[in-house]
Write a protein that holds these residues in place. Structure first.
Motif, short mmCIF file in Angstrom:
data_model
loop_
_atom_site.label_atom_id
_atom_site.label_comp_id
_atom_site.label_asym_id
_atom_site.label_seq_id
_atom_site.Cartn_x
_atom_site.Cartn_y
_atom_site.Cartn_z
N ALA A 1 -5.73 4.52 -1.50
CA ALA A 1 -5.22 4.16 -0.18
C ALA A 1 -4.88 2.67 -0.11
CB ALA A 1 -6.25 4.51 0.89
N TYR A 2 -5.43 1.90 -1.08
CA TYR A 2 -5.19 0.46 -1.12
C TYR A 2 -4.22 0.06 -2.23
CZ TYR A 2 -9.31 0.27 1.86
OH TYR A 2 -10.20 0.44 2.89
N MET A 3 -4.20 0.86 -3.31
CA MET A 3 -3.35 0.53 -4.44
C MET A 3 -2.97 1.82 -5.15
SD MET A 3 -4.16 -2.36 -7.30
CE MET A 3 -4.71 -3.42 -5.95
N SER A 4 -1.71 1.97 -5.51
CA SER A 4 -1.25 3.22 -6.09
C SER A 4 -1.81 3.42 -7.49
CB SER A 4 0.27 3.25 -6.14
OG SER A 4 0.76 2.34 -7.09
N HIS A 5 -1.95 4.67 -7.87
CA HIS A 5 -2.45 5.01 -9.20
C HIS A 5 -1.50 4.51 -10.28
CE1 HIS A 5 -2.79 7.76 -12.71
NE2 HIS A 5 -4.09 7.56 -12.51
N GLU B 1 -7.60 14.73 -8.86
CA GLU B 1 -7.42 13.31 -8.62
C GLU B 1 -8.60 12.71 -7.85
OE1 GLU B 1 -3.69 12.61 -6.75
OE2 GLU B 1 -2.52 13.53 -8.37
N ALA B 2 -8.81 11.41 -8.06
CA ALA B 2 -9.85 10.68 -7.33
C ALA B 2 -9.48 10.62 -5.84
CB ALA B 2 -9.96 9.28 -7.91
N PRO B 3 -10.45 10.44 -4.94
CA PRO B 3 -11.85 10.11 -5.22
C PRO B 3 -12.68 11.34 -5.59
CG PRO B 3 -11.47 10.16 -2.86
CD PRO B 3 -10.14 10.37 -3.50
N ARG C 1 0.83 -1.21 0.00
CA ARG C 1 0.00 0.00 0.00
C ARG C 1 0.86 1.25 0.00
NH1 ARG C 1 -5.08 -0.62 4.21
NH2 ARG C 1 -5.96 -2.54 3.33
N PRO C 2 0.42 2.27 -0.73
CA PRO C 2 1.16 3.54 -0.68
C PRO C 2 1.07 4.18 0.70
CG PRO C 2 -0.91 3.80 -1.88
CD PRO C 2 -0.75 2.32 -1.63
N GLU C 3 2.05 4.97 1.03
CA GLU C 3 2.07 5.61 2.35
C GLU C 3 0.95 6.62 2.50
OE1 GLU C 3 5.89 7.23 3.05
OE2 GLU C 3 6.92 5.30 3.01
N SER C 4 0.53 7.20 1.39
CA SER C 4 -0.57 8.17 1.44
C SER C 4 -1.47 7.95 0.24
CB SER C 4 -0.03 9.60 1.43
OG SER C 4 0.69 9.86 0.23
N GLY C 5 -2.68 8.38 0.33
CA GLY C 5 -3.64 8.22 -0.75
C GLY C 5 -5.05 8.18 -0.22
#
Length: 364
Positions: A134-138, A241-243, A125-129
């Motif tokens: 938050a579960y998988m990087s873009h 960017e999402a969400p 998981r990325p450190e931020s998002g």
């Protein structure tokens, strides 16, 4: 090749009888196209097969079905040629033959495998998002789905070029494409000869149910595609960017699209269980049903994923949804999804030939 030859010859036999009878002249695009010809090449039979929407009205109206000695079953004959034509023109062909033999098992294995891989990828998981990121990087999603989207389009393009040449398609004109798109969008060939709908699931019951179900799937899929496209434009074009919120363009397009896709696929699956499999390509029934269920599950899992935003369910719904989407993309050139592209190509060829005939008639 021997099987392909036998399918073409049987369909040609039945088409010759139908061409002499002409009782079903106004039923759909197949019969006007058929009645323009006196003799039929293999390409002509393939073109007629891909024009056929398997509404079955001609079968139930026919006086030459079994036990008559002619033993006509035109919907089945054309369905078998149509299914074989997708395999014959598919590229690479070995993949198409493998899917034809084991399509259901392939789809299930790929969906489960990809879902598991996406679940395991959450370890990184990325450190931020926010949201899904938050579960998988873009960047990881783009690296996986960009080639998974573009490569099937390339293989479909090669397949359609082969089909176009085999049926004698001429120069591509915008007016012909427009006529084909309008016909496909309206599902005109599922309206029946007198506008009462088709009797796909029952000899004595005319209904627009199959037409409306197809439209729900088509427009649901297009809305989902537009949602993804709008999100891409917002991300790269405007730095948004999402969400995205409920009243953002991606959500306003994607949520109704997912609902339509789910409802349409459920309706098609139900109608398919009500119809006689012997009036289609019986050996392809399982694969076609599996494809409908996968596509419907893509829509349902997408809607469920949105509804679960902010909850712990996202951790397992996201891998499931992404695994289904990736499976759908990769199998598109070899699954029932390919029929939409072939059908549009066949309608474009038919629009071109109808326009040419009309122009010739006026010149006389």
């Amino acid at each position: 090749m021997q099987m392909q030859r036998e399918l073409i010859e049987e369909a040609s036999r039945q088409v010759q009888i139908c061409n002499a009878c002409r009782y079903c002249e106004s039923y759909c695009s197949v019969f006007p196209a058929m009645h323009r010809e006196r003799a039929f090449s293999d390409g002509d039979i393939s073109q007629l097969a891909n024009l056929c929407h398997n509404c079955r009205g001609c079968y139930y109206a026919c006086q030459y079905t079994a036990p008559h000695e002619f033993d006509l079953n035109l919907p089945k004959a054309l369905a078998e040629v149509r299914h074989d034509s997708w395999k014959a023109h598919a590229w690479p062909r070995p993949f198409a033959e493998l899917f034809d033999r084991s399509g259901v098992a392939m789809a299930l294995l790929l969906a489960l495998s990809f879902g598991l891989l996406f679940a395991l990828a959450q370890v990184m998981r990325p450190e931020s998002g926010e949201g899904f990121y938050a579960y998988m990087s873009h960047s990881l999603m783009v690296a996986i789905f960009a080639p998974a989207f573009l490569l099937p389009l390339l293989t479909l393009g090669i397949s359609l070029r082969s089909y176009w040449k085999s049926v004698g398609g001429g120069a591509l004109r915008l007016s012909d494409v427009r006529a084909a798109v309008l016909s496909a969008g309206r599902m005109r060939n599922l309206e029946g000869g007198h506008g009462d709908g088709c009797n796909f699931e029952d000899e004595d019951r005319f209904s627009h149910a199959r037409r409306h179900a197809h439209q729900a799937v088509l427009y649901g899929f297009l809305l989902c595609f537009a949602s993804t496209s709008s999100g891409t434009v917002l991300h790269y074009g405007f730095g948004m960017e999402a969400p995205y919120g409920l009243f953002s363009l991606p959500k306003l397009l994607g949520v109704p699209g997912g609902v339509l896709l789910t409802i349409g696929c459920a309706a098609l699956a139900w109608l398919k269980t009500r119809a006689d499999p012997q009036l289609g390509a019986p050996h392809a029934w399982g694969g076609e049903m599996a494809f409908i269920l996968i596509l419907g599950t893509v829509g349902a899992s997408g809607v469920a994923l949105y509804a679960a935003t902010g909850s712990g369910a996202v951790a397992w719904l996201l891998p499931l949804h992404l695994g289904l989407v990736l499976t759908f993309f990769l199998l598109t050139p070899y699954s029932k999804m390919a029929h939409g592209f072939y059908r549009l190509a066949a309608l474009t060829v038919e629009a071109s030939r109808s326009a040419s005939k009309s122009a010739s008639s006026k010149s006389l």
